[in-house]
Every structure is written in C-alpha cells, then in structure tokens.
Design a protein around this motif. Structure first.
Motif, PDB file in Angstrom:
ATOM      1  N   MET A 190       0.804  -1.217   0.000  1.00 58.42           N
ATOM      2  CA  MET A 190       0.000   0.000   0.000  1.00 58.42           C
ATOM      3  C   MET A 190       0.841   1.273   0.000  1.00 58.42           C
ATOM      4  O   MET A 190       0.313   2.376  -0.193  1.00 58.42           O
ATOM      5  N   LEU A 191       2.135   1.152   0.214  1.00 56.44           N
ATOM      6  CA  LEU A 191       2.981   2.327   0.362  1.00 56.44           C
ATOM      7  C   LEU A 191       3.319   2.959  -0.981  1.00 56.44           C
ATOM      8  O   LEU A 191       3.657   2.267  -1.948  1.00 56.44           O
ATOM      9  N   ALA A 192       3.248   4.281  -1.025  1.00 56.08           N
ATOM     10  CA  ALA A 192       3.642   5.014  -2.228  1.00 56.08           C
ATOM     11  C   ALA A 192       5.152   4.906  -2.419  1.00 56.08           C
ATOM     12  O   ALA A 192       5.914   4.774  -1.458  1.00 56.08           O
ATOM     13  N   GLY A 193       5.581   4.969  -3.667  1.00 58.85           N
ATOM     14  CA  GLY A 193       7.006   4.915  -3.945  1.00 58.85           C
ATOM     15  C   GLY A 193       7.544   3.506  -3.862  1.00 58.85           C
ATOM     16  O   GLY A 193       6.797   2.521  -3.825  1.00 58.85           O
ATOM     17  N   ASP A 194       8.871   3.390  -3.803  1.00 58.87           N
ATOM     18  CA  ASP A 194       9.482   2.071  -3.738  1.00 58.87           C
ATOM     19  C   ASP A 194      10.633   2.074  -2.742  1.00 58.87           C
ATOM     20  O   ASP A 194      10.919   3.077  -2.104  1.00 58.87           O
ATOM     21  N   GLY A 195      11.265   0.922  -2.598  1.00 60.43           N
ATOM     22  CA  GLY A 195      12.385   0.786  -1.669  1.00 60.43           C
ATOM     23  C   GLY A 195      11.987   0.478  -0.248  1.00 60.43           C
ATOM     24  O   GLY A 195      12.835   0.457   0.654  1.00 60.43           O
ATOM     25  N   HIS A 196      10.696   0.211  -0.007  1.00 63.92           N
ATOM     26  CA  HIS A 196      10.226  -0.114   1.338  1.00 63.92           C
ATOM     27  C   HIS A 196      10.511  -1.584   1.651  1.00 63.92           C
ATOM     28  O   HIS A 196      10.540  -2.431   0.748  1.00 63.92           O
ATOM     29  N   VAL A 197      10.691  -1.897   2.930  1.00 62.51           N
ATOM     30  CA  VAL A 197      11.021  -3.260   3.339  1.00 62.51           C
ATOM     31  C   VAL A 197      10.157  -3.683   4.517  1.00 62.51           C
ATOM     32  O   VAL A 197       9.529  -2.846   5.176  1.00 62.51           O
ATOM     33  N   VAL A 198      10.130  -4.978   4.753  1.00 61.74           N
ATOM     34  CA  VAL A 198       9.431  -5.546   5.903  1.00 61.74           C
ATOM     35  C   VAL A 198      10.457  -6.182   6.822  1.00 61.74           C
ATOM     36  O   VAL A 198      11.356  -6.912   6.366  1.00 61.74           O
ATOM     37  N   VAL A 199      10.348  -5.898   8.118  1.00 59.32           N
ATOM     38  CA  VAL A 199      11.225  -6.513   9.118  1.00 59.32           C
ATOM     39  C   VAL A 199      10.355  -7.093  10.227  1.00 59.32           C
ATOM     40  O   VAL A 199       9.265  -6.595  10.493  1.00 59.32           O
ATOM     41  N   SER A 200      10.843  -8.152  10.864  1.00 63.87           N
ATOM     42  CA  SER A 200      10.036  -8.799  11.893  1.00 63.87           C
ATOM     43  C   SER A 200      10.865  -9.055  13.141  1.00 63.87           C
ATOM     44  O   SER A 200      12.096  -9.111  13.095  1.00 63.87           O
ATOM     45  N   GLY A 201      10.154  -9.210  14.256  1.00 67.94           N
ATOM     46  CA  GLY A 201      10.834  -9.519  15.513  1.00 67.94           C
ATOM     47  C   GLY A 201       9.929  -9.283  16.691  1.00 67.94           C
ATOM     48  O   GLY A 201       9.077  -8.398  16.662  1.00 67.94           O
ATOM     49  N   ASP A 202      10.106 -10.094  17.723  1.00 65.94           N
ATOM     50  CA  ASP A 202       9.367  -9.967  18.976  1.00 65.94           C
ATOM     51  C   ASP A 202      10.015  -8.882  19.814  1.00 65.94           C
ATOM     52  O   ASP A 202      11.121  -9.070  20.332  1.00 65.94           O
ATOM     53  N   LEU A 203       9.335  -7.758  19.956  1.00 66.92           N
ATOM     54  CA  LEU A 203       9.941  -6.626  20.650  1.00 66.92           C
ATOM     55  C   LEU A 203      10.038  -6.846  22.151  1.00 66.92           C
ATOM     56  O   LEU A 203      10.659  -6.033  22.848  1.00 66.92           O
ATOM     57  N   GLY A 204       9.441  -7.908  22.659  1.00 63.21           N
ATOM     58  CA  GLY A 204       9.622  -8.262  24.061  1.00 63.21           C
ATOM     59  C   GLY A 204      10.944  -8.961  24.311  1.00 63.21           C
ATOM     60  O   GLY A 204      11.313  -9.207  25.462  1.00 63.21           O
ATOM     61  N   ASP A 205      11.682  -9.271  23.254  1.00 67.56           N
ATOM     62  CA  ASP A 205      12.976  -9.958  23.329  1.00 67.56           C
ATOM     63  C   ASP A 205      14.079  -8.957  22.980  1.00 67.56           C
ATOM     64  O   ASP A 205      14.155  -8.497  21.836  1.00 67.56           O
ATOM     65  N   PRO A 206      14.923  -8.591  23.934  1.00 63.64           N
ATOM     66  CA  PRO A 206      15.956  -7.581  23.658  1.00 63.64           C
ATOM     67  C   PRO A 206      16.865  -7.936  22.489  1.00 63.64           C
ATOM     68  O   PRO A 206      17.274  -7.050  21.724  1.00 63.64           O
TER      69      PRO A 206
END
Length: 253
Positions: free
Chosen positions: A45-61
């Motif tokens: 849905m994002l305009a433009g290009d070069g966007h990325v997806v990152v994942s991770g459990d933010l409860g884990d330092p």
C-alpha cells in the motif's frame, strides 16, 4: 528522503503512519511481530518504492537489536523511529484486580511492559546509538495513550506502560538533544482502527463516540499526521512534548 522504522505497522495506526511517511517520499521499514500477511499488505500500500518488511518480537531484547540491524542493512540506515507496537487492551489482556488470579495478573503485566515499554526503550537505545555513531541527527516519536492520564482500571498495566513511555521519552529528549536527536510522544484517545470496528458498531459504540464533544472517535490518519509533524525539522522545538490527540475527550490540568 529519510529512512523510517515504524513498529507494529501491519495494520491500524502503524499502517497509517507508514503510509504517511511513504507519501512524503520517505523509505519505510514496516515492522511486524506476528502478522506477516498484514505487514506485506502494508508494504504493497505504500507510495514509492524501496520499502522493506522486518520482523521480531519486541519483548525480546536480542530480537530488538536484530530488527534495527535488519533495517539498517536493508535501508542503509535509520533516521526516524516510530515506537508504535504495543500489546493493546483486549478481552484476552483484561486484568481488573477483582477479576483475575495472581498468576494471570503477573503474566499480563510482564507481557505489556516487555513490549509497550521495554521494547520501545531498547529500540530507542539501538536507533539512538546508530545515529550517534553515524554523527547524524534524527527523530523518535512514541505512540502513547490518553490512558496514561485518564487511567485504565481494567487494563492498569497498559496505562502504566504508556505513562512510563511518556516519561521515558521526555528523559530521552533531554539526553539526546546534544546529539541533534528529537524525541516526542503522541497520546491518542480512542482511535477507530480495524481492531475497534466491532466495538464501534455494537452497543458500546454510541457511548465511545460520546466521550468526545465532537461526537466521534479519532482516525489513524489523524495520529499519522501528528507523528509526521513531530518527526519533522519544523517540530524540533517540540522535542520533549506529549501531544494530546483525543478530541477534547480528556483534558489534562
């Protein structure tokens, strides 16, 4: 063009924030904890290009550091951090004192504080150190809550986590100002996200809308507009601010 990390961006406020930055010509790292499909939809849905997806459990330092490292690797750096991800009030996280056993009370408190507060704390550290080591300026915007001031009797850990996030942001505003890094927070009231659609359409909807003298709830896009402003160069003098965004539904004194 800025590189922007938005946490919890698979839907709702996070998605709206990501879209607003992309519309402004920025490149966005869309973070998710468990909703990979939603994050991929946000990216599309994002305009433009070069966007990325990152994942991770933010409860884990350790996962927090990996999220920042992945963003730096994929985007070439981070200039703006939006701490949006949170364990939100829901039927499963309700913990009114008179209703839950001690073990459940402890579990929910840890769950909310680990993500809502410590996740944001650790992300702020990692991004701030990245900026300082680069000798670069940047911005951090926290998504807090009206509940930090109004109180959350059925979800006290949520209210406490957001109050602490506001206070942490103000401490960091002072600590990071010499490095040219601004830190501010937004404190939304009730926002009409996808997650709240059933409640707004049900028996409680009218009462929720009546909380504001405008007779409606806020929108994710209104929160996103405030975040975009607070992350802008024009808002540098607002560093340390906590911006109430609740349609006059709760007024602090």
């Amino acid at each position: 063009m800025r590189r922007v990390l938005v946490t919890g961006a698979s839907r709702g406020i996070g998605r709206a924030v990501a879209m607003r930055f992309a519309e402004s010509g920025d490149r966005v790292a869309v973070h998710y904890g468990s909703d990979a499909e939603g994050a991929a939809r946000t990216q599309r849905m994002l305009a433009g290009d070069g966007h990325v997806v990152v994942s991770g459990d933010l409860g884990d330092p350790d996962a927090v550091q990996q999220v920042v490292d992945a963003t730096v690797r994929e985007l070439g750096g981070v200039d703006v951090l939006v701490n949006n991800a949170a364990v939100a009030p829901s039927a499963g996280t309700r913990h009114a004192v008179a209703e839950v056993e001690y073990a459940q009370w402890q579990q929910i408190w840890h769950q909310m504080l680990d993500v809502n507060l410590l996740g944001a704390v650790n992300l702020t550290y990692a991004v701030a150190r990245h900026l300082i080591d680069r000798g670069a300026t940047g911005s951090i915007v926290n998504i807090g809550s009206r509940g930090a001031f109004k109180g959350e009797p059925d979800f006290p850990a949520y209210g406490a986590s957001k109050a602490a996030l506001h206070a942490f942001g103000q401490s960091m505003a002072v600590a990071l100002a010499p490095h040219g890094i601004t830190v501010a927070s937004v404190a939304p009231g009730f926002v009409g996200t996808e997650r709240q659609a059933d409640k707004l359409a049900g028996a409680d909807g009218a009462a929720v809308r009546a909380q504001s003298p405008f007779g409606r709830v806020g929108t994710p896009e209104e929160v996103a507009a405030a975040v975009l402003y607070l992350a802008s160069a024009e808002a540098a003098w607002a560093s340390g601010a906590v911006l109430d965004l609740n349609g006059a539904s709760y007024l602090r004194t």
